[in-house]
Structures are given as structure tokens and as C-alpha cells.
Design a protein around this motif. Structure first.
Motif, PDB file in Angstrom:
ATOM      1  N   GLN A 192       0.797  -1.228   0.000  1.00 42.84           N
ATOM      2  CA  GLN A 192       0.000   0.000   0.000  1.00 42.84           C
ATOM      3  C   GLN A 192       0.835   1.286   0.000  1.00 42.84           C
ATOM      4  O   GLN A 192       0.403   2.332   0.472  1.00 42.84           O
ATOM      5  N   THR A 193       2.013   1.212  -0.564  1.00 41.25           N
ATOM      6  CA  THR A 193       2.919   2.359  -0.583  1.00 41.25           C
ATOM      7  C   THR A 193       2.478   3.388  -1.620  1.00 41.25           C
ATOM      8  O   THR A 193       2.221   3.043  -2.778  1.00 41.25           O
ATOM      9  N   PHE A 194       2.407   4.643  -1.234  1.00 43.01           N
ATOM     10  CA  PHE A 194       2.184   5.742  -2.180  1.00 43.01           C
ATOM     11  C   PHE A 194       3.529   6.040  -2.823  1.00 43.01           C
ATOM     12  O   PHE A 194       4.522   6.249  -2.119  1.00 43.01           O
ATOM     13  N   PHE A 195       3.595   6.091  -4.162  1.00 44.75           N
ATOM     14  CA  PHE A 195       4.897   6.049  -4.822  1.00 44.75           C
ATOM     15  C   PHE A 195       5.022   7.011  -5.982  1.00 44.75           C
ATOM     16  O   PHE A 195       4.042   7.445  -6.586  1.00 44.75           O
ATOM     17  N   LEU A 196       6.275   7.281  -6.313  1.00 46.77           N
ATOM     18  CA  LEU A 196       6.674   7.957  -7.545  1.00 46.77           C
ATOM     19  C   LEU A 196       8.012   7.370  -7.949  1.00 46.77           C
ATOM     20  O   LEU A 196       8.926   7.269  -7.117  1.00 46.77           O
ATOM     21  N   TYR A 197       8.136   6.971  -9.221  1.00 45.83           N
ATOM     22  CA  TYR A 197       9.391   6.424  -9.732  1.00 45.83           C
ATOM     23  C   TYR A 197       9.998   7.382 -10.743  1.00 45.83           C
ATOM     24  O   TYR A 197       9.331   7.816 -11.685  1.00 45.83           O
ATOM     25  N   VAL A 198      11.279   7.674 -10.548  1.00 42.93           N
ATOM     26  CA  VAL A 198      12.019   8.539 -11.457  1.00 42.93           C
ATOM     27  C   VAL A 198      13.354   7.866 -11.755  1.00 42.93           C
ATOM     28  O   VAL A 198      13.754   6.906 -11.086  1.00 42.93           O
ATOM     29  N   TYR A 199      14.051   8.369 -12.785  1.00 43.13           N
ATOM     30  CA  TYR A 199      15.405   7.910 -13.080  1.00 43.13           C
ATOM     31  C   TYR A 199      16.369   9.035 -12.728  1.00 43.13           C
ATOM     32  O   TYR A 199      16.144  10.197 -13.082  1.00 43.13           O
ATOM     33  N   GLU A 200      17.451   8.678 -12.040  1.00 40.52           N
ATOM     34  CA  GLU A 200      18.518   9.661 -11.839  1.00 40.52           C
ATOM     35  C   GLU A 200      19.389   9.676 -13.104  1.00 40.52           C
ATOM     36  O   GLU A 200      19.308   8.761 -13.929  1.00 40.52           O
ATOM     37  N   PRO A 201      20.212  10.701 -13.309  1.00 41.70           N
ATOM     38  CA  PRO A 201      20.926  10.854 -14.591  1.00 41.70           C
ATOM     39  C   PRO A 201      21.810   9.685 -14.991  1.00 41.70           C
ATOM     40  O   PRO A 201      22.052   9.471 -16.191  1.00 41.70           O
ATOM     41  N   GLY A 202      22.298   8.911 -14.028  1.00 39.83           N
ATOM     42  CA  GLY A 202      23.118   7.760 -14.372  1.00 39.83           C
ATOM     43  C   GLY A 202      22.331   6.595 -14.915  1.00 39.83           C
ATOM     44  O   GLY A 202      22.915   5.645 -15.456  1.00 39.83           O
ATOM     45  N   GLY A 203      20.996   6.633 -14.760  1.00 44.13           N
ATOM     46  CA  GLY A 203      20.145   5.573 -15.276  1.00 44.13           C
ATOM     47  C   GLY A 203      19.498   4.710 -14.215  1.00 44.13           C
ATOM     48  O   GLY A 203      18.644   3.870 -14.535  1.00 44.13           O
ATOM     49  N   ASN A 204      19.890   4.868 -12.939  1.00 41.90           N
ATOM     50  CA  ASN A 204      19.298   4.067 -11.878  1.00 41.90           C
ATOM     51  C   ASN A 204      17.892   4.566 -11.545  1.00 41.90           C
ATOM     52  O   ASN A 204      17.646   5.771 -11.480  1.00 41.90           O
ATOM     53  N   ARG A 205      16.979   3.626 -11.311  1.00 39.22           N
ATOM     54  CA  ARG A 205      15.609   3.960 -10.931  1.00 39.22           C
ATOM     55  C   ARG A 205      15.572   4.297  -9.433  1.00 39.22           C
ATOM     56  O   ARG A 205      16.123   3.575  -8.603  1.00 39.22           O
ATOM     57  N   ILE A 206      14.883   5.396  -9.106  1.00 39.63           N
ATOM     58  CA  ILE A 206      14.750   5.849  -7.725  1.00 39.63           C
ATOM     59  C   ILE A 206      13.264   5.974  -7.408  1.00 39.63           C
ATOM     60  O   ILE A 206      12.501   6.564  -8.180  1.00 39.63           O
ATOM     61  N   GLU A 207      12.868   5.448  -6.267  1.00 37.65           N
ATOM     62  CA  GLU A 207      11.483   5.586  -5.816  1.00 37.65           C
ATOM     63  C   GLU A 207      11.407   6.588  -4.672  1.00 37.65           C
ATOM     64  O   GLU A 207      12.250   6.597  -3.770  1.00 37.65           O
ATOM     65  N   LEU A 208      10.384   7.413  -4.702  1.00 36.03           N
ATOM     66  CA  LEU A 208      10.000   8.222  -3.550  1.00 36.03           C
ATOM     67  C   LEU A 208       8.739   7.586  -3.001  1.00 36.03           C
ATOM     68  O   LEU A 208       7.804   7.295  -3.750  1.00 36.03           O
ATOM     69  N   CYS A 209       8.703   7.355  -1.696  1.00 37.62           N
ATOM     70  CA  CYS A 209       7.577   6.620  -1.150  1.00 37.62           C
ATOM     71  C   CYS A 209       7.148   7.192   0.189  1.00 37.62           C
ATOM     72  O   CYS A 209       7.907   7.869   0.876  1.00 37.62           O
ATOM     73  N   ASN A 210       5.904   6.901   0.519  1.00 37.33           N
ATOM     74  CA  ASN A 210       5.362   7.239   1.825  1.00 37.33           C
ATOM     75  C   ASN A 210       4.688   5.991   2.356  1.00 37.33           C
ATOM     76  O   ASN A 210       3.560   5.682   1.995  1.00 37.33           O
ATOM     77  N   ALA A 211       5.417   5.238   3.159  1.00 38.18           N
ATOM     78  CA  ALA A 211       4.922   3.955   3.657  1.00 38.18           C
ATOM     79  C   ALA A 211       4.912   3.895   5.175  1.00 38.18           C
ATOM     80  O   ALA A 211       4.680   2.843   5.753  1.00 38.18           O
TER      81      ALA A 211
END
Length: 321
Positions: free
Chosen positions: A253-272
Motif C-alpha cells: 500500500q505504498t504511495f509512490f513515484l518512480y524517477v530515473y537519476e541521470p546515471g540511469g538508476n531507478r529511484i522511488e520516492l515513497c510514503n509507507a
């Protein structure tokens, strides 16, 4: 079966990036981390409420991906027991000096080849006058820019066999599996494990490309959903690529946003933070293929790149030979 809570918490993962300066700018300008130190081609970054020296290590490499992910033991005695258990598995690598602010670290690998380390000795962070918080029970003042993420939340590894990696964490390190995806053929497609009362600290999801040792994402915790919504506007202003979200996961049930940092790694912002696993006899929640095919909690379909993109990419792996 390993004793639970011998591992205190997840700590300072290392990310590789082929664009170090741009990646540092992403983590500082967009996420709001602060630089805690540098060492040649490595930059140490910290979230404002982390009690330790740093939260994330960025190292320049020709390809993106995950380096060593660390775990803090609950005590010196727990560290000794964990090392003995790891040595018995044949996955132990040996003792290494810790990163700045951290003591001796025992390095090992999981069944998929990801490098991990376990340590106990740590240097508690002391803020300078310019970032000293008004509240003494807070590690550092909140940054006045960026998302202002509070802490590291979890790491999601890609693996050929999530079941084997899950069992390694539970049987050797004392993790508990809170939720998992069980395919119709009985294969485990994903496993969410925790060392603490959080819903999850380390996740393994199946690498659909059949590769080993890759990263799906690392996640940072924001205080509120509003912080994540504001992050969408910040991403728009700063040219940060949004892969999917904001939305709510069905699993955890995590509220999420997924973005890519410039190197290509996926980063999640979450509120859990609202969901904690307090039951000592928590029963693992199994999700079926049909249930997962429904998408996320409010019906958002999981986009294709979520099943294929990981770091390093196949192209980076081929280039490295």
C-alpha cells in the motif's frame, strides 16, 4: 532458522553512475540530500534525519548499477553470530574496512551475486552550526530545497530466483517475508522482506531478462503524500524523468513515484510510514498472478519498463564484456 532482529536496519547502499556530477546534482538539488564527504571518484550523501555519517554512496563507473548494500547489526555479539552464519553458507567474502564513519564490515554475496556488508561500529552524525536542528531529537535541520526526503527506505534487487534470495535473507540473516507474488506455476516472482517493524527493507523481484546482480530501484521515504506530489512538480521543473506514478501500490500500500537519476538508476520516492508490521507472528501475504494483473491499488497498469529496466542495462553489460 536465524534469530530475528539480529540485523538492526538497512544502511548506505552504493550506486554506480556513469555521470557522477549529474547524479550528485540530482540527489542534492532534487531529493535534498547533503554532501557528507568525497573520496576521489566517490561522493557520500546523507538524508537529514539519518543518525549515521551518510545514507548513500555514489561512485563513478562506466555503467550504472548497485554496489555494496550494507546492514547494521544489532550489537557486537549479533555481528559475530551473523558472520559465523554467513561463513557457513559459503557466501562470505571477508572483512573489509568500512566506509568513512563506519567500522569493520564483513562482506558477503547473496545467491544472485549482489554484494552486501554487515557491520556494527558506526560514527553518530554531529551537525554543524549551519544545519543544527531546533529539535534535539532530530539529526539535522530539514533542507530548504528539493523534496527533502527523510531517510533511506528500501532496496529492490532484481534476481534470477527470488525464492533462493528470499530464503537466504530469512534463513541466514533473520529477515521475515511480509508479502510475495506467487505465480500460477508456483514460482516466486517477488518477495518483500523486513528486518524491522517496517513492511519491507529488502525486496527481490524476478529479473525477466534472466540476468544476475542487477538493481530494480532504491527508495527514499518522504513524510507525506503531499511531499511526493510536490516532487512531481519539482521533477517537471528540473527535467527529471518520471517513469510512473504518483499512485498507490497494492502490495504494501505504498504511495509512490518512480524517477530515473541521470546515471540511469531507478529511484522511488515513497510514503509507507503508516503501515508497520507489529505482529510477531505476521502471516506472509501471497498475491496471485491474476491479482497482480489488475495493476496497482487504484487500477494503474504497471508499465512495461517496470518489468524490463534495471541497472546495469543489457547494453552496459555487453559493453563491459
Amino acid at each position: 532458522m536465524a534469530v530475528r532482529h539480529e540485523v538492526a536496519h538497512l544502511a548506505h547502499p552504493q550506486l554506480f553512475t556513469p555521470r557522477l556530477d549529474a547524479s550528485v546534482a540530482f540527489f542534492t538539488d532534487f531529493l535534498g540530500l547533503r554532501v557528507a564527504g568525497t573520496d576521489n571518484d566517490t561522493v557520500y550523501l546523507r538524508a537529514w534525519d539519518d543518525y549515521e555519517h551518510h545514507t548513500l554512496t555514489l561512485t563513478a563507473r562506466s555503467s550504472a548499477g548497485i554496489g555494496r548494500t550494507n546492514l547494521r547489526a544489532a550489537s557486537p555479539e549479533a555481528l559475530g553470530r551473523l558472520v559465523s552464519a554467513l561463513e557457513a553458507t559459503g557466501h562470505g567474502v571477508g572483512w573489509r574496512d568500512g566506509e568513512p564513519g563506519f567500522g569493520p564490515t564483513y562482506v558477503f554475496t547473496d545467491p544472485d551475486g549482489h554484494e552486501l556488508g554487515v557491520y556494527y561500529e558506526t560514527e553518530w552524525f554531529t551537525p554543524g552550526a549551519e544545519t543544527r536542528p531546533s529539535l534535539k531529537n532530530q539529526a539535522e535541520a530539514r533542507p530548504g530545497h528539493g523534496v527533502g526526503v527523510r531517510r533511506l527506505d528500501h532496496v529492490n534487487f532484481l534476481g534470477r530466483d527470488p525464492r533462493a534470495n528470499r530464503d537466504f535473507l530469512t534463513d541466514v540473516l533473520g529477515a521475515h517475508t511480509t508479502e510475495q507474488i506467487v505465480n500460477d506455476d508456483g514460482l516466486i516472482a517477488g518477495a518483500w522482506t523486513t528486518f524491522t517493524n517496517k513492511g519491507y527493507d529488502v525486496v527481490y523481484t524476478r529479473d525477466n531478462l534472466g540476468l544476475e546482480g542487477r538493481l530494480h530501484h532504491i527508495a527514499f521515504a518522504a513524510d507525506t503524500r503531499d511531499d511526493i506530489l510536490r516532487a512531481c512538480d519539482l521533477a517537471l521543473e528540473q527535467g527529471v524523468f518520471i517513469e510512473t506514478g504518483p499512485h498507490k501500490h497494492a502490495i504494501q500500500q505504498t504511495f509512490f513515484l518512480y524517477v530515473y537519476e541521470p546515471g540511469g538508476n531507478r529511484i522511488e520516492l515513497c510514503n509507507a510510514a503508516a503501515r508497520l508490521v507489529l505482529a510477531p507472528d505476521w502471516k506472509t501475504v501471497d498475491w496471485t498472478q491474476a491479482e497482480r494483473a489488475k495493476g496497482q491499488a487504484w487500477g494503474l497498469r504497471t508499465i512495461e519498463s517496470f518489468h524490463t529496466h534495471g541497472t546495469p542495462t543489457p547494453e552496459e553489460i555487453a559493453r563491459e564484456g
